[in-house]
Scaffold this motif. Structure first.
Motif, PDB file in Angstrom:
ATOM      1  N   VAL A 115       0.839  -1.200   0.000  1.00 12.12           N
ATOM      2  CA  VAL A 115       0.000   0.000   0.000  1.00 12.12           C
ATOM      3  C   VAL A 115       0.875   1.252   0.000  1.00 12.12           C
ATOM      4  N   ALA A 116       1.915   1.251   0.821  1.00  8.19           N
ATOM      5  CA  ALA A 116       2.825   2.394   0.866  1.00  8.19           C
ATOM      6  C   ALA A 116       3.509   2.597  -0.490  1.00  8.19           C
ATOM      7  N   PHE A 117       3.882   1.500  -1.119  1.00  8.14           N
ATOM      8  CA  PHE A 117       4.532   1.589  -2.431  1.00  8.14           C
ATOM      9  C   PHE A 117       3.557   2.167  -3.466  1.00  8.14           C
ATOM     10  N   ILE A 118       2.327   1.717  -3.477  1.00  4.48           N
ATOM     11  CA  ILE A 118       1.322   2.209  -4.416  1.00  4.48           C
ATOM     12  C   ILE A 118       1.046   3.689  -4.175  1.00  4.48           C
ATOM     13  N   VAL A 119       0.917   4.088  -2.917  1.00  2.00           N
ATOM     14  CA  VAL A 119       0.707   5.499  -2.583  1.00  2.00           C
ATOM     15  C   VAL A 119       1.900   6.337  -3.049  1.00  2.00           C
ATOM     16  N   PHE A 120       3.104   5.819  -2.829  1.00  2.00           N
ATOM     17  CA  PHE A 120       4.315   6.522  -3.263  1.00  2.00           C
ATOM     18  C   PHE A 120       4.304   6.726  -4.779  1.00  2.00           C
ATOM     19  N   ILE A 121       3.969   5.679  -5.523  1.00  2.00           N
ATOM     20  CA  ILE A 121       3.932   5.758  -6.988  1.00  2.00           C
ATOM     21  C   ILE A 121       2.876   6.766  -7.432  1.00  2.00           C
ATOM     22  N   LEU A 122       1.703   6.725  -6.818  1.00  2.00           N
ATOM     23  CA  LEU A 122       0.639   7.673  -7.168  1.00  2.00           C
ATOM     24  C   LEU A 122       1.072   9.118  -6.905  1.00  2.00           C
ATOM     25  N   LEU A 123       1.714   9.342  -5.766  1.00  2.00           N
ATOM     26  CA  LEU A 123       2.188  10.687  -5.449  1.00  2.00           C
ATOM     27  C   LEU A 123       3.239  11.161  -6.451  1.00  2.00           C
ATOM     28  N   MET A 124       4.109  10.251  -6.861  1.00  2.00           N
ATOM     29  CA  MET A 124       5.135  10.605  -7.845  1.00  2.00           C
ATOM     30  C   MET A 124       4.488  10.977  -9.176  1.00  2.00           C
ATOM     31  N   VAL A 125       3.506  10.194  -9.608  1.00  2.00           N
ATOM     32  CA  VAL A 125       2.837  10.457 -10.880  1.00  2.00           C
ATOM     33  C   VAL A 125       2.070  11.766 -10.807  1.00  2.00           C
ATOM     34  N   LEU A 126       1.308  11.961  -9.764  1.00  2.00           N
ATOM     35  CA  LEU A 126       0.526  13.188  -9.624  1.00  2.00           C
ATOM     36  C   LEU A 126       1.416  14.403  -9.413  1.00  2.00           C
ATOM     37  N   GLY A 127       2.498  14.234  -8.702  1.00  2.00           N
ATOM     38  CA  GLY A 127       3.403  15.354  -8.447  1.00  2.00           C
ATOM     39  C   GLY A 127       4.181  15.780  -9.670  1.00  2.00           C
ATOM     40  N   SER A 128       4.383  14.868 -10.604  1.00  2.00           N
ATOM     41  CA  SER A 128       5.144  15.210 -11.802  1.00  2.00           C
ATOM     42  C   SER A 128       4.278  15.858 -12.870  1.00  2.00           C
ATOM     43  N   CYS A 129       2.977  15.820 -12.699  1.00  5.24           N
ATOM     44  CA  CYS A 129       2.087  16.451 -13.672  1.00  5.24           C
ATOM     45  C   CYS A 129       2.095  17.957 -13.463  1.00  5.24           C
ATOM     46  N   GLU A 130       2.209  18.678 -14.561  1.00  7.47           N
ATOM     47  CA  GLU A 130       2.155  20.133 -14.480  1.00  7.47           C
ATOM     48  C   GLU A 130       0.798  20.591 -14.964  1.00  7.47           C
ATOM     49  N   LYS A 131       0.288  21.599 -14.301  1.00 11.98           N
ATOM     50  CA  LYS A 131      -0.950  22.180 -14.771  1.00 11.98           C
ATOM     51  C   LYS A 131      -0.648  22.934 -16.050  1.00 11.98           C
ATOM     52  N   PRO A 132      -1.517  22.857 -17.044  1.00 16.40           N
ATOM     53  CA  PRO A 132      -1.273  23.609 -18.268  1.00 16.40           C
ATOM     54  C   PRO A 132      -1.309  25.109 -17.969  1.00 16.40           C
ATOM     55  N   GLN A 133      -0.384  25.818 -18.590  1.00 20.76           N
ATOM     56  CA  GLN A 133      -0.345  27.262 -18.403  1.00 20.76           C
ATOM     57  C   GLN A 133      -1.587  27.874 -19.029  1.00 20.76           C
ATOM     58  N   ASN A 134      -2.148  28.844 -18.350  1.00 17.72           N
ATOM     59  CA  ASN A 134      -3.308  29.536 -18.871  1.00 17.72           C
ATOM     60  C   ASN A 134      -2.810  30.645 -19.797  1.00 17.72           C
ATOM     61  N   PRO A 135      -2.860  30.444 -21.123  1.00 16.14           N
ATOM     62  CA  PRO A 135      -2.326  31.448 -22.020  1.00 16.14           C
ATOM     63  C   PRO A 135      -3.158  32.728 -21.969  1.00 16.14           C
ATOM     64  N   ILE A 136      -2.490  33.819 -22.218  1.00 15.88           N
ATOM     65  CA  ILE A 136      -3.188  35.098 -22.247  1.00 15.88           C
ATOM     66  C   ILE A 136      -4.034  35.145 -23.503  1.00 15.88           C
ATOM     67  N   SER A 137      -5.240  35.572 -23.360  1.00 19.93           N
ATOM     68  CA  SER A 137      -6.100  35.785 -24.515  1.00 19.93           C
ATOM     69  C   SER A 137      -6.708  37.169 -24.367  1.00 19.93           C
ATOM     70  N   GLY A 138      -7.601  37.500 -25.202  1.00 19.29           N
ATOM     71  CA  GLY A 138      -8.229  38.809 -25.119  1.00 19.29           C
ATOM     72  C   GLY A 138      -7.372  39.865 -25.775  1.00 19.29           C
ATOM     73  N   GLY A 139      -7.496  41.052 -25.299  1.00 19.00           N
ATOM     74  CA  GLY A 139      -6.816  42.189 -25.889  1.00 19.00           C
ATOM     75  C   GLY A 139      -7.846  43.139 -26.458  1.00 19.00           C
ATOM     76  N   GLY A 140      -7.652  44.416 -26.221  1.00 21.13           N
ATOM     77  CA  GLY A 140      -8.580  45.414 -26.729  1.00 21.13           C
ATOM     78  C   GLY A 140      -8.651  46.596 -25.792  1.00 21.13           C
ATOM     79  N   LYS A 141      -9.664  47.394 -25.962  1.00 23.10           N
ATOM     80  CA  LYS A 141      -9.859  48.599 -25.154  1.00 23.10           C
ATOM     81  C   LYS A 141     -10.472  48.249 -23.795  1.00 23.10           C
ATOM     82  N   GLY A 142     -10.262  49.146 -22.820  1.00 28.15           N
ATOM     83  CA  GLY A 142     -10.892  48.982 -21.522  1.00 28.15           C
ATOM     84  C   GLY A 142      -9.936  48.790 -20.365  1.00 28.15           C
ATOM     85  N   GLY A 143      -8.644  48.908 -20.605  1.00 27.40           N
ATOM     86  CA  GLY A 143      -7.675  48.712 -19.530  1.00 27.40           C
ATOM     87  C   GLY A 143      -6.786  49.926 -19.339  1.00 27.40           C
TER      88      GLY A 143
END
Length: 137
Positions: free
Chosen positions: A10-38
């Motif tokens: 169980v400890a080994f499985i938890v360790f593997i899951l943490l490694m897999v989840l920890g190595s995942c990066e959240k996708p960067q939220n690219p800038i969109s939009g642009g225009g008047k109003g700022g």
């Protein structure tokens, strides 16, 4: 199988899951939009062969990094005016986002019509200076 072996598995499985989840990066939220109003300001300076182009009109398209398609117009434009011997077109009141900038003018020293464009991302509502390279046509 003993309780100790089960705990190790169980400890080994938890360790593997943490490694897999920890190595995942959240996708960067690219800038969109642009225009008047700022509060963003773009100061655009056209150049040709490392010299300023003092007779030039600057066009800007909001919300894209690409030149507009045929038949689609730019969102705004401005003629350059001299600021301490530097030709500048200023666009104020812009939001963070994507912009396509196009310059078209006449280079007196080379006696040539010039044009050029580039894409720009305004990543914060601040003042930024953009140098647009132009080429003869």
């Amino acid at each position: 199988m003993s309780n100790f072996d089960t705990m190790k598995n169980v400890a080994f499985i938890v360790f593997i899951l943490l490694m897999v989840l920890g190595s995942c990066e959240k996708p960067q939220n690219p800038i969109s939009g642009g225009g008047k109003g700022g509060n963003g300001v773009l100061s655009i300076i056209p150049e040709h062969a490392n010299l300023y182009v003092d007779t030039c009109k600057i066009f800007i398209k909001y919300g894209t990094l690409d030149a507009p398609a045929a038949g689609v117009s730019y969102d705004d434009s401005a003629w350059v005016h001299m600021v301490d011997t530097i030709p500048v077109a200023t666009f104020r009141g812009l939001t963070k986002g994507l912009y396509y900038i196009y310059a078209q003018g006449y280079h007196v020293i080379y006696a040539a019509k010039v044009k050029g464009g580039l894409n720009w991302t305004l990543s914060k509502q601040d003042s930024e200076t953009v140098f647009v390279p132009t080429f003869t046509y």
